[in-house]
Scaffold this motif. Structure first.
Motif, short mmCIF file in Angstrom:
data_model
loop_
_atom_site.label_atom_id
_atom_site.label_comp_id
_atom_site.label_asym_id
_atom_site.label_seq_id
_atom_site.Cartn_x
_atom_site.Cartn_y
_atom_site.Cartn_z
N ALA A 1 38.41 35.75 39.21
CA ALA A 1 39.57 35.11 39.85
C ALA A 1 40.59 36.15 40.27
O ALA A 1 41.16 36.07 41.37
N LEU A 2 40.84 37.16 39.41
CA LEU A 2 41.79 38.22 39.72
C LEU A 2 41.35 38.99 40.97
O LEU A 2 42.17 39.27 41.86
N GLU A 3 40.06 39.32 41.04
CA GLU A 3 39.55 40.08 42.18
C GLU A 3 39.62 39.26 43.47
O GLU A 3 39.93 39.79 44.54
N LEU A 4 39.33 37.97 43.37
CA LEU A 4 39.43 37.10 44.55
C LEU A 4 40.88 37.02 45.05
O LEU A 4 41.13 37.10 46.26
N ILE A 5 41.81 36.87 44.13
CA ILE A 5 43.22 36.77 44.51
C ILE A 5 43.69 38.07 45.15
O ILE A 5 44.35 38.07 46.20
N MET A 6 43.36 39.20 44.51
CA MET A 6 43.77 40.50 45.05
C MET A 6 43.13 40.75 46.41
O MET A 6 43.77 41.24 47.35
N PHE B 1 42.07 38.48 48.58
CA PHE B 1 42.64 37.56 49.56
C PHE B 1 43.95 38.08 50.12
O PHE B 1 44.16 38.15 51.33
N PHE B 2 44.87 38.44 49.21
CA PHE B 2 46.18 38.89 49.67
C PHE B 2 46.11 40.26 50.35
O PHE B 2 46.90 40.56 51.25
N SER B 3 45.16 41.10 49.95
CA SER B 3 44.99 42.39 50.62
C SER B 3 44.54 42.21 52.06
O SER B 3 45.06 42.84 52.98
#
Length: 231
Positions: free
Chosen positions: A7-12, A14-16
């Protein structure tokens, strides 16, 4: 890989990617050239592989996106300064109809057959070649058409009609909420808005789906009751 790490990698990621898209400008979306298309594919591939690789963490994801983003940004910067380099990357427009005559060589050069060409013309509401004076196939694959005078739509100037000024509509109410920032754009306040709405018989702002204001014709209101509700 745990669900929290994923989840953390997906969020990072996405925003990147969102930040990267905003930095390189709107042309990445609205004028998708071959170079832009390849860039988007590579960015998605980098992020996808990084997320589902157990040996890859957030730092590696950000590093991969940053390096690729800087590379694209540098190439675009060079393209802005060098016309030759820009044409090499993005291509250049092709004149496919000149003075009413189709340039078959231009069509062959762009690997386009007559049916594809007709489809692009229909997208411009042109259904016959005889209506076209000039047609330009843009670098992003879209078609720009200049009709012959006899097939062109008359303008107000052609008809000698009175010209009226036009202004952009401003949304003042959205789903029952007054947009104060947009009210400031037209130098008005909530009291003025409520008075104008009451003049038109709208007392309950909560029941207003949207209300837009235009200088030349005032307020246009749509109530929630006027919407079509599909079950």
């Amino acid at each position: 890989m745990g669900l929290g790490q994923l989840a953390l990698e997906l969020i990072m990621g996405f925003f990147s990617l969102l930040l990267f898209t905003r930095l390189i400008g709107k042309t990445q979306i609205t004028q998708l050239t071959a170079f832009d298309f390849i860039s988007a594919l590579i960015m998605g591939e980098l992020l996808g592989n990084a997320i589902y690789d157990d040996n890859t963490g957030v730092v590696e994801i950000l590093f991969a996106i940053s390096v690729w983003g800087l590379l694209i940004f540098a190439i675009q910067l060079v393209g802005q300064k060098s016309i030759t380099f820009r044409k090499l990357l993005e291509g250049e427009p092709s004149l496919v109809i000149k003075k009413g005559v189709i340039d078959r060589q231009a069509l062959k050069k762009n690997r386009m057959n007559i049916n594809e060409f007709q489809s692009l013309l229909r997208d411009k509401d042109v259904f016959s070649f005889r209506e076209v004076e000039y047609a330009v196939l843009e670098a992003n694959g879209s078609l720009t058409v200049l009709r012959k005078p006899e097939f062109d739509a008359p303008t107000l100037k052609d008809l000698s009609l009175k010209l009226s000024p036009k202004s952009l509509p401003i949304l003042l109410v959205s789903d029952g909420i007054i947009l104060d920032q947009d009210l400031l754009k037209i130098s008005k306040d909530e009291s003025w808005l409520k008075t104008e709405l009451e003049k038109q018989g709208y007392v309950n702002i909560d029941n207003i789906f949207c209300a837009e204001w235009r200088e030349e014709d005032g307020l246009f209101v749509i109530e929630k009751d006027q919407l079509i509700n599909e079950s």
